[in-house]
Design an enzyme around this catalytic site. Structure first.
Site, short mmCIF file in Angstrom:
data_model
loop_
_atom_site.label_atom_id
_atom_site.label_comp_id
_atom_site.label_asym_id
_atom_site.label_seq_id
_atom_site.Cartn_x
_atom_site.Cartn_y
_atom_site.Cartn_z
N GLU A 1 0.81 -1.22 0.00
CA GLU A 1 0.00 0.00 0.00
C GLU A 1 0.84 1.26 0.00
O GLU A 1 0.65 2.16 0.82
CB GLU A 1 -0.97 0.00 1.20
CG GLU A 1 -2.10 1.00 1.02
CD GLU A 1 -3.29 0.71 1.94
OE1 GLU A 1 -3.21 -0.13 2.82
OE2 GLU A 1 -4.32 1.37 1.72
N HIS B 1 -14.54 4.46 0.71
CA HIS B 1 -14.18 4.09 2.08
C HIS B 1 -13.87 5.29 2.97
O HIS B 1 -13.94 5.18 4.19
CB HIS B 1 -12.99 3.13 2.08
CG HIS B 1 -13.36 1.72 1.71
ND1 HIS B 1 -13.91 1.40 0.49
CD2 HIS B 1 -13.29 0.54 2.40
CE1 HIS B 1 -14.13 0.08 0.43
NE2 HIS B 1 -13.77 -0.46 1.59
#
Lengths: 364, 364
Positions: free
Chosen positions: A238, A249
């Site tokens: 990530e 999100h």
């Protein structure tokens, strides 16, 4: 049975998706190097265990595996260091060693908890994901595992890739309808961020998916996992690209936090969040089609598009700032730029987001 | 100042050893990529904090770092999931993010605890070791970090390499003499497993080391770390070679467990264990010099060579079997084959070990 691979060099692993795969667990475990010399530990929860734990355990035992089990209470509260402690006690009592494997049988909570146990027990043992929810087609791929802290979700964890993911679509048939819809929200997300033709397919096949048609489910999960696998392969830890998986999100997590976990299921919260992201796309000058398609698709899946009016906008904005996405009035936001495409926009005005949160309360 | 590198490809890192290095912390942190944009968290304990926390914090702050601190009780009990939970709370309250660094200022307990916090906070942040004991020249190099479980030591952890190790020998001057001797036992171990000429040097310089002579300390720590770094570089995740670092530890860990942590310091327990390993070498037909040199060396460092007679042999053997080194009456044992050389013997008769444990009670 469908199969795809998450390409991560020496940490690559397969995802098997098919009807009745639990019964083939021993064969598939063996194919991927899970030895029989050391006991396995299957972790599940009180919602899934009564339905599928015996079937999985028996399939493994009849294939020559020694199997211990640990069942936690269903629900987010089990993602805790206390439960990790309890799983480690079971593992030690069952004689697990460094060559053992911990198996997660359940949805995202079990996968995250058992995965972190596998990442940290004896500094890391093998791990297998056996997801039993649609939502878990997202969480079971990619190796992000974690438990919660009272001050923050998913804050204590690891990147620990499984040896394989074994997705038995037959385990989805006992899902409550609301959980089905929530899981399909992540499938919609995977289409929206990466694959316009999958979006079309989702649009056409929403009724079949809602009815848990086996063939449609298999195809949808396969395509959803494929997007996830592709993004994870490009950015395992990530650092950049993986952030696109957060479409919906930023607002979604804040809604879950403010509503208190339970009022909104994860998929419901991110559905509202995806509508917000689509509205933001419009403000940034992208095609109005994005908003139209996003909303139509979510409605096809009977997902909410309206933000519950009783949730306080200030509280939602404060929860987003905890998510550490703010900097000097600007925040990072995943914004759709077309159907099947998104950008990581690092300077979205926080006051626009506030306005959109308010607008979402009037959505219908 | 001496410097050496632990060669682990992209996870390689330097060890700096020198007098007064705490004052140079900011410069060395910066040299190795510790950014100033995110706060640091220094973890220490109640034994070390009062002496050195202010000095380290001020050195870092004057170099432009923002620094939060967390102090745990000194002692093995702090290596727990509860303390991990508390450190994570401090980290969140201090605003640590994914680019932050957790710094361990202390001995092995603090290094293991803060290291596991660094390995798991936000799924892994940077980590720096600032060891303040001689014993920690062993534990601070190699990336093994962990907390204890009530059923087993070091059972929940990770391999998480630091960005750098900053060893200020001035921090060793406040060590109690018994801790000094205990730490020197690991230094002796590093000589015995790898480097015969270092063994000669240790023999000649034992009085200087016991008196904490700065130059002797620097050289001894450098050579000890060099052995550790070499072995870790060859086998980061303890698949094979790294096991040689356990010379004296099979019996030593069992003694610590049976005596109750506290009666025997770690170095004292492994000193007795090394005598046991040397006796085993004799039984296996290796030169009797091994036993003579091992024992003389340990006595030069005023370390115990006799196993306390009140410790029950059955209990010691049972504790070894918990260590999972038994299989059908045979166990894995690190056996010296010459001075500066050892073998990983996987089929040592457990009843020989039992006899040696009894003999060690009569050692003098």
């Amino acid at each position: 049975m469908k199969q795809l691979t998450v390409e991560l060099g020496e940490r690559s692993y397969p995802i098997y998706i098919g009807d009745g795969l639990l019964s083939r667990a021993a064969e598939l475990f063996e194919r991927h190097g899970i030895g029989k010399g050391s006991p396995l530990l299957v972790v599940t929860d009180t919602a899934v265990g009564p339905h599928y734990l015996a079937a999985l355990t028996e399939a493994l035992q009849s294939g020559g595996y020694r199997v211990a089990t640990h069942t936690v209470e269903a629900g987010e509260k089990s993602k805790s260091l206390e439960m990790l402690d309890a799983i480690v006690a079971t593992a030690l009592e069952a004689g697990l060693d460094r060559k053992s494997t911990i198996v997660a049988l359940g949805g995202g909570v079990v996968g995250d908890l058992a995965g972190f146990a596998a990442a940290s027990f004896m500094r890391g043992v093998r791990f297998v994901q056996v997801p039993t929810t649609i939502l878990a087609h997202d969480s079971s791929v990619g190796g992000k595992v974690a438990v919660n802290h009272r001050l923050a979700k998913n804050i204590i964890g690891a990147f620990h890739q499984p040896e394989l993911v074994l997705y038995d679509t037959a385990t989805l048939l006992t899902l409550p309808p609301r959980e089905v819809r929530s899981g399909l929200a992540e499938m919609v997300k995977h289409g929206l961020i990466w694959n316009a033709s999958f979006v079309d397919w989702l649009d056409a096949n929403a009724p079949k998916l809602l009815a848990l048609d086996p063939e449609a489910l298999q195809y949808g999960l396969y395509e959803g996992c494929k997007v996830k696998a592709h993004v994870v392969a490009a950015d395992e830890r990530e650092d950049d690209l993986r952030a696109i998986l957060n479409l919906g999100h930023t607002i979604g997590h804040a809604l879950e936090a403010v509503a208190g976990y339970g009022e909104l299921l994860h998929g419901e919260a991110i559905a509202i969040g995806m509508v917000g992201a689509a509205k933001l796309a419009g403000r940034l000058g992208y095609a109005s089609e994005i908003y139209d398609v996003t909303k139509r698709l979510l409605k096809r899946f009977e997902l909410p598009v309206q933000l519950p009016a009783h949730l306080d906008t200030d509280a939602i904005m404060a929860a987003m700032s905890h998510d550490k996405k703010f900097k000097e009035g600007r925040m990072v936001f995943i914004v759709p730029t077309a159907i099947g495409k998104v950008e990581i926009n690092k300077s979205v005005q926080a006051d626009w987001v506030r306005e959109i949160v308010d607008e979402l309360k009037g959505e219908s």
